[in-house]
Design a protein around this motif. Structure first.
Motif, short mmCIF file in Angstrom:
data_model
loop_
_atom_site.label_atom_id
_atom_site.label_comp_id
_atom_site.label_asym_id
_atom_site.label_seq_id
_atom_site.Cartn_x
_atom_site.Cartn_y
_atom_site.Cartn_z
N TRP A 5 0.88 -1.18 0.12
CA TRP A 5 -0.07 -0.16 0.01
C TRP A 5 0.94 0.99 0.15
O TRP A 5 1.96 1.13 0.29
CB TRP A 5 -0.88 0.06 1.12
N GLN A 33 -9.70 2.89 0.73
CA GLN A 33 -8.87 1.64 0.48
C GLN A 33 -7.32 2.43 0.14
O GLN A 33 -7.13 3.50 -0.60
CB GLN A 33 -9.31 1.02 -0.92
N GLU A 36 -4.24 -2.98 -3.28
CA GLU A 36 -4.65 -4.24 -3.55
C GLU A 36 -3.72 -5.01 -4.31
O GLU A 36 -2.82 -4.47 -4.96
CB GLU A 36 -6.05 -4.31 -4.24
N PHE A 41 -6.70 -6.99 -0.13
CA PHE A 41 -6.92 -5.60 -0.20
C PHE A 41 -6.56 -5.03 1.06
O PHE A 41 -6.60 -5.42 2.43
CB PHE A 41 -8.47 -5.24 -0.33
N TYR A 43 -6.82 -1.59 3.68
CA TYR A 43 -7.61 -0.34 3.81
C TYR A 43 -7.03 0.42 5.16
O TYR A 43 -6.54 -0.03 5.73
CB TYR A 43 -9.13 -0.83 4.54
#
Length: 349
Positions: A5, A33, A36, A41, A43
C-alpha cells in the motif's frame, strides 16, 4: 499473499468507505482503500471507541494514538491460500523490532461462498499505518524532480533495513523475507532525525534454511520463487537452483544489495543494466555485472559502490551474511559526515 500500500499514491476509489469491520472483539470503520494485490486488499481504518461487551482490556504492544490502522483483508479460497495466510500471521506475530511492521490483531472467519451452500474464508490482519509512503514512493517522487538521497541519508535508511532483516535472520527460528525491495519498506519521516525504515509484508517469508538435494526440489524452489520473489530483486540461486545446495538468509542479502542500489539511483541494478532494450533479468542477475548510473553531484563514494558489489556476489558461498553487512554499514556510517542537511531532504512535502 503479498500486498503493498502507498500513502503517497492512495488514489483508489473508495468502495467500502464507512463500513464497519469486526476483527475479533475490535470494531474498525473503513476510511478508504489504500491498495490491493492478488487476493488481498488494504484499507485505512479507524478503530471505534465503543467497546464490545465481551472485550477484555487492551494488551497489545502497539496502540495507535489517533485510532488509525491498516487493515489487510485476504480472500481465502483454497487450502493452500489458508496455509499461506496462517504462516504470514504466525511469522508476523513472532517479531518485536522497531524496523519490522508489527501485527496488531488478526482473525480468520468463514463466509458464504458464491456457489449455493459453499463456504470460503476471509483473513483480517491489522497493522500500524504509516502514510508517508514506502521507500519506493519516495524514490519515485524524487526521480521526477531529478533528486537523490545524500550519502548519509542512504546509509541511515539502509542501516535500519539491515537491522530489521538481522532480527528476522537470527531469531530462534531464522526467517528469510524473500521479497525485500523498496516497495516493502515503509519510511516514517521525523523532524530533524533520520527517517524510520520499517520492513513490511511477510506474506512470502519462510524459514531461512532449505536443503536442496534433488533436481525436483530445485525446480520446486524455482517455481515457488517465481510466484513469491520479485524478479528485479531475486537472487541467482532462486532463478537457477543447483540440485545440491544449502539455501539460507543470503538470498535476502542479494535483495539488500539491489535495494541499496535502488535507494541510491531509484531503480534496481539489473533493471537499469537492461534499460529500454529489454532482455532477461535472470541472465543479467546471474552475470553479476553492474552498471553505475550518473548519480548526484558530488557522486556517491566508491565505498558505497563497493558495498553494493560485495552483496551482489552471484555465488551464494561468496556472499556475506546479514551480520557481516550490518557490521560494515556501521563502519560506513561512522566514516561519513552525519550532518542534518541530507536528512532534511526527507522532510520536504
Amino acid at each position: 499473499m503479498g500486498c503493498t500500500w502507498s500513502g503517497l499514491n492512495a488514489l483508489y476509489e473508495v468502495v467500502s468507505s464507512g463500513q464497519d469491520v469486526w476483527v475479533n472483539d475490535r470494531r474498525f470503520k473503513i476510511v478508504r482503500q489504500l491498495g490491493e494485490g492478488g487476493f488481498a486488499f488494504v484499507y485505512l481504518v479507524r478503530e471505534q471507541t465503543s467497546e464490545h461487551p465481551n472485550r477484555a482490556p487492551k494488551k497489545e504492544s502497539f496502540v495507535s494514538a489517533d485510532g488509525l490502522y491498516a487493515l489487510k483483508k485476504v480472500l481465502v479460497q483454497s487450502d493452500e491460500q489458508l496455509e499461506l495466510v496462517k504462516r504470514e500471521i504466525q511469522i508476523s506475530s513472532s517479531f518485536n523490532h522497531p524496523n519490522l511492521l508489527p501485527l496488531v490483531e488478526h482473525s480468520i472467519i468463514a463466509v458464504k461462498g458464491a456457489q449455493e451452500g459453499s463456504w470460503n474464508q476471509e483473513a483480517y490482519l491489522v497493522f500500524p499505518v504509516h502514510l508517508d509512503g514506502t521507500l519506493l514512493d519516495n524514490l519515485t517522487a524524487m526521480q521526477t524532480k531529478g533528486e537523490f538521497f545524500p550519502t548519509i541519508t542512504v546509509l541511515y535508511i539502509f542501516k535500519q533495513i539491515c537491522a530489521g532483516l538481522k532480527h528476522m535472520h537470527t531469531g530462534d527460528t531464522p526467517y528469510s523475507h524473500n521479497d525485500l525491495k523498496p516497495g516493502n519498506v515503509l519510511l516514517v519521516k521525523r523532524k530533524d532525525q533520520p527517517p524510520q525504515a520499517i520492513i513490511m509484508d511477510f506474506g512470502s517469508a519462510t524459514p531461512s534454511k532449505k536443503q536442496i538435494r534433488s533436481r525436483s526440489q530445485a525446480l520446486a524452489l524455482q517455481e515457488w520463487a517465481a510466484t513469491h520473489c520479485s524478479a528485479p530483486y531475486r537472487a541467482p540461486e532462486l532463478w537457477d537452483c543447483p540440485s545440491n545446495v544449502d539455501i539460507d538468509g543470503r538470498t535476502d542479502v542479494w535483495s539488500l544489495g539491489c535495494t541499496l542500489f535502488a535507494t541510491m539511483y531509484g531503480v534496481s541494478p539489473f533493471e537499469y543494466s537492461l534499460g529500454d532494450s529489454g532482455g532477461s533479468l535472470q541472465l543479467a542477475a546471474m552475470s553479476g555485472q553492474i552498471k553505475w548510473p550518473a548519480g548526484p553531484n558530488p557522486p556517491y563514494p566508491d565505498a558505497l559502490h563497493q558495498f553494493v558489489t560485495w552483496m551482489l556476489q552471484p555465488q551464494l558461498a561468496l556472499r556475506p551474511s546479514v551480520e557481516d553487512v550490518c557490521f560494515h554499514v556501521d563502519k560506513l556510517v561512522a566514516k561519513f559526515p552525519t550532518g542534518l542537511n541530507g536528512l532534511r531532504s526527507l522532510q520536504k512535502p
